[in-house]
Design a protein around this motif. Structure first.
Motif, PDB file in Angstrom:
ATOM      1  N   UNK A 139      31.231   7.805 -85.307  1.00 28.66           N
ATOM      2  CA  UNK A 139      31.828   6.643 -84.411  1.00 28.66           C
ATOM      3  C   UNK A 139      33.637   7.216 -84.841  1.00 28.66           C
ATOM      4  N   UNK A 140      34.148   7.572 -86.133  1.00 27.04           N
ATOM      5  CA  UNK A 140      34.973   6.857 -86.125  1.00 27.04           C
ATOM      6  C   UNK A 140      36.477   7.387 -84.899  1.00 27.04           C
ATOM      7  N   UNK A 141      35.631   8.768 -84.360  1.00 26.90           N
ATOM      8  CA  UNK A 141      36.155   9.463 -83.712  1.00 26.90           C
ATOM      9  C   UNK A 141      36.010   8.693 -81.916  1.00 26.90           C
ATOM     10  N   UNK A 142      35.592   7.539 -82.261  1.00 24.21           N
ATOM     11  CA  UNK A 142      35.310   7.474 -80.961  1.00 24.21           C
ATOM     12  C   UNK A 142      36.026   5.967 -80.156  1.00 24.21           C
ATOM     13  N   UNK A 143      37.201   6.813 -79.396  1.00 24.61           N
ATOM     14  CA  UNK A 143      37.421   5.007 -78.914  1.00 24.61           C
ATOM     15  C   UNK A 143      37.472   4.138 -78.628  1.00 24.61           C
ATOM     16  N   UNK A 144      36.771   4.638 -77.982  1.00 24.53           N
ATOM     17  CA  UNK A 144      36.084   2.898 -77.865  1.00 24.53           C
ATOM     18  C   UNK A 144      34.182   2.252 -78.468  1.00 24.53           C
ATOM     19  N   UNK A 145      34.066   1.092 -78.519  1.00 22.96           N
ATOM     20  CA  UNK A 145      32.847   0.942 -79.788  1.00 22.96           C
ATOM     21  C   UNK A 145      31.884   0.638 -78.226  1.00 22.96           C
ATOM     22  N   UNK A 146      30.419   0.667 -77.883  1.00 18.66           N
ATOM     23  CA  UNK A 146      29.798   0.458 -76.653  1.00 18.66           C
ATOM     24  C   UNK A 146      29.748  -1.184 -76.410  1.00 18.66           C
ATOM     25  N   UNK A 147      30.643  -1.878 -77.016  1.00 20.35           N
ATOM     26  CA  UNK A 147      30.509  -3.186 -76.903  1.00 20.35           C
ATOM     27  C   UNK A 147      31.553  -3.351 -76.480  1.00 20.35           C
ATOM     28  N   UNK A 148      33.056  -2.876 -76.373  1.00 17.73           N
ATOM     29  CA  UNK A 148      34.150  -3.012 -76.213  1.00 17.73           C
ATOM     30  C   UNK A 148      33.582  -2.143 -74.699  1.00 17.73           C
ATOM     31  N   UNK A 149      33.075  -1.339 -74.631  1.00 17.77           N
ATOM     32  CA  UNK A 149      33.136  -0.620 -73.032  1.00 17.77           C
ATOM     33  C   UNK A 149      32.280  -1.357 -72.639  1.00 17.77           C
ATOM     34  N   UNK A 175      32.126  -4.581 -66.892  1.00 22.13           N
ATOM     35  CA  UNK A 175      31.648  -5.738 -66.769  1.00 22.13           C
ATOM     36  C   UNK A 175      32.915  -6.926 -66.463  1.00 22.13           C
ATOM     37  N   UNK A 176      33.909  -6.542 -66.743  1.00 21.02           N
ATOM     38  CA  UNK A 176      35.962  -6.955 -66.610  1.00 21.02           C
ATOM     39  C   UNK A 176      35.407  -6.932 -64.830  1.00 21.02           C
ATOM     40  N   UNK A 177      35.716  -5.742 -65.250  1.00 26.04           N
ATOM     41  CA  UNK A 177      36.009  -5.196 -63.728  1.00 26.04           C
ATOM     42  C   UNK A 177      37.311  -4.326 -63.662  1.00 26.04           C
ATOM     43  N   UNK A 178      37.794  -4.312 -62.223  1.00 28.48           N
ATOM     44  CA  UNK A 178      39.369  -4.128 -61.793  1.00 28.48           C
ATOM     45  C   UNK A 178      40.053  -3.076 -63.162  1.00 28.48           C
ATOM     46  N   UNK A 179      41.284  -3.703 -63.929  1.00 25.83           N
ATOM     47  CA  UNK A 179      41.878  -2.604 -64.237  1.00 25.83           C
ATOM     48  C   UNK A 179      41.398  -2.493 -65.932  1.00 25.83           C
ATOM     49  N   UNK A 181      38.144  -2.142 -66.602  1.00 29.92           N
ATOM     50  CA  UNK A 181      37.005  -0.439 -66.320  1.00 29.92           C
ATOM     51  C   UNK A 181      37.529   0.636 -65.735  1.00 29.92           C
ATOM     52  N   UNK A 182      38.514   0.609 -64.898  1.00 31.07           N
ATOM     53  CA  UNK A 182      39.881   2.108 -65.331  1.00 31.07           C
ATOM     54  C   UNK A 182      40.262   2.076 -66.425  1.00 31.07           C
ATOM     55  N   UNK A 183      40.324   1.580 -67.192  1.00 27.95           N
ATOM     56  CA  UNK A 183      42.077   1.597 -68.030  1.00 27.95           C
ATOM     57  C   UNK A 183      39.959   2.255 -69.019  1.00 27.95           C
ATOM     58  N   UNK A 184      39.083   1.638 -69.361  1.00 28.96           N
ATOM     59  CA  UNK A 184      37.672   1.953 -70.332  1.00 28.96           C
ATOM     60  C   UNK A 184      37.464   3.739 -69.208  1.00 28.96           C
ATOM     61  N   UNK A 185      37.440   3.548 -67.702  1.00 27.61           N
ATOM     62  CA  UNK A 185      37.643   4.930 -67.386  1.00 27.61           C
ATOM     63  C   UNK A 185      38.214   6.366 -68.234  1.00 27.61           C
ATOM     64  N   UNK A 186      39.298   5.762 -68.168  1.00 24.79           N
ATOM     65  CA  UNK A 186      40.117   6.737 -68.481  1.00 24.79           C
ATOM     66  C   UNK A 186      40.151   6.841 -70.184  1.00 24.79           C
ATOM     67  N   UNK A 187      39.986   6.490 -70.398  1.00 23.78           N
ATOM     68  CA  UNK A 187      39.652   6.103 -71.981  1.00 23.78           C
ATOM     69  C   UNK A 187      38.754   7.858 -72.507  1.00 23.78           C
ATOM     70  N   UNK A 188      37.525   7.005 -71.862  1.00 27.25           N
ATOM     71  CA  UNK A 188      36.309   7.768 -71.675  1.00 27.25           C
ATOM     72  C   UNK A 188      36.995   9.319 -71.478  1.00 27.25           C
ATOM     73  N   UNK A 189      37.580   9.631 -70.071  1.00 26.83           N
ATOM     74  CA  UNK A 189      38.228  11.081 -69.942  1.00 26.83           C
ATOM     75  C   UNK A 189      38.486  11.572 -71.269  1.00 26.83           C
ATOM     76  N   UNK A 190      39.638  10.734 -71.278  1.00 27.09           N
ATOM     77  CA  UNK A 190      41.055  11.467 -72.581  1.00 27.09           C
ATOM     78  C   UNK A 190      40.010  12.178 -73.772  1.00 27.09           C
ATOM     79  N   UNK A 191      38.736  11.254 -74.211  1.00 20.48           N
ATOM     80  CA  UNK A 191      37.609  11.368 -75.151  1.00 20.48           C
ATOM     81  C   UNK A 191      36.958  12.927 -75.116  1.00 20.48           C
TER      82      UNK A 191
END
Length: 197
Positions: free
Chosen positions: A118-128, A133-137, A139-149
Motif C-alpha cells: 500500500x505504501x508504494x501505491x500512488x492512488x488509494x482506491x478512494x482517490x481512484x 467519477x469526476x471525469x474529464x482531466x 479521470x485522465x490523471x487517474x489513468x496516467x498515474x496508474x500507467x506510471x505505477x
C-alpha cells in the motif's frame, strides 16, 4: 530562530552533514525509515549485506564514517555491525499509518504497511474512484498515474543500479537486498564484488 535551526545552520557552515544522526549521542538509538534498508559490511554501496531492515526497526548509532560522512556505522537489532546510508536513518520512528475503514481508523505498524504494498501505491482506491467519477482531466490523471505505477513496478533493482552506474550518480542502490556479496551488473554480464575497503 530556534535552537535546532541555528544548530543546522552552524553545521552547514562548518561543512558537516545535517542528519538525524547528528541529534543523537554515540550508542544512541535511531530508526530505519526506508524499506529494505541494507546494512553493509563497509561504507561502500557494493559491500556485502549483513542485514536488511524495514521501517521502524531500531539501530544503535556508532557514528559517521570518518572518510565518507554519508555512511553511518550502526549495530543492527541482531547485534551485527555495519554501515547504513544516512538518509535511511531517523531520530524518530515512522508515524503509524491511519487507515479509514467503515468510518473508523486504526493504526498499522509501519513495517507491515510497507510490506503490504500500500505504501508504494500512488492512488488509494478512494482517490481512484473519486477521480474516475469526476471525469474529464481528473479521470485522465487517474489513468496516467496508474500507467506510471505499472511502469514503476516493472523497474528492477538491477536496472536502477545499472542506470546509477551509467549516469555517474552516487551509487546508493545495489542490485539486490539479499544477504552476502552483492552482484553488480556491468552491462550484460554480472559479477560479485566483495565491497571491502
Amino acid at each position: 530562530m530556534t535552537k535546532r535551526r541555528m544548530m543546522g545552520v552552524l553545521l552547514l557552515a562548518l561543512g558537516l552533514p545535517v542528519t538525524g544522526a547528528g541529534a543523537v549521542q554515540k550508542d544512541g538509538k535511531l530508526y530505519v525509515k526506508a524499506r529494505n534498508t541494507r546494512v553493509l559490511k563497509s561504507p561502500l554501496p557494493t559491500a556485502d549485506v549483513v542485514a536488511v531492515l524495514q521501517p521502524g526497526q531500531q539501530v544503535t548509532w556508532k557514528g559517521a564514517d570518518p572518510k565518507n560522512k554519508q555512511w553511518h556505522q550502526v549495530t543492527e537489532p541482531g547485534g551485527k555491525p555495519g554501515y547504513v546510508f544516512q538518509t535511511n536513518l531517523s531520530t524518530k520512528p515512522p508515524n503509524m499509518e491511519l487507515v479509514a475503514k467503515d468510518g473508523g481508523t486504526r493504526a498499522i505498524d509501519p513495517a507491515a504497511f510497507v510490506s503490504s504494498g500500500a505504501a508504494v501505491k500512488a492512488l488509494s482506491p478512494g482517490a481512484e474512484k473519486y477521480g474516475n467519477e469526476k471525469g474529464g482531466t481528473s479521470a485522465q490523471a487517474v489513468k496516467q498515474i496508474k500507467a506510471l505505477e505499472d511502469l514503476a513496478n516493472k523497474v528492477t533493482p538491477e536496472q536502477i543500479a545499472e542506470h546509477v552506474r551509467q549516469a555517474g550518480l552516487f551509487p546508493v542502490v545495489a542490485p539486490n537486498t539479499t544477504l552476502g556479496p552483492q552482484k553488480v551488473t556491468t552491462g550484460k554480464s554480472s559479477k560479485s564484488t566483495k565491497g571491502t575497503k
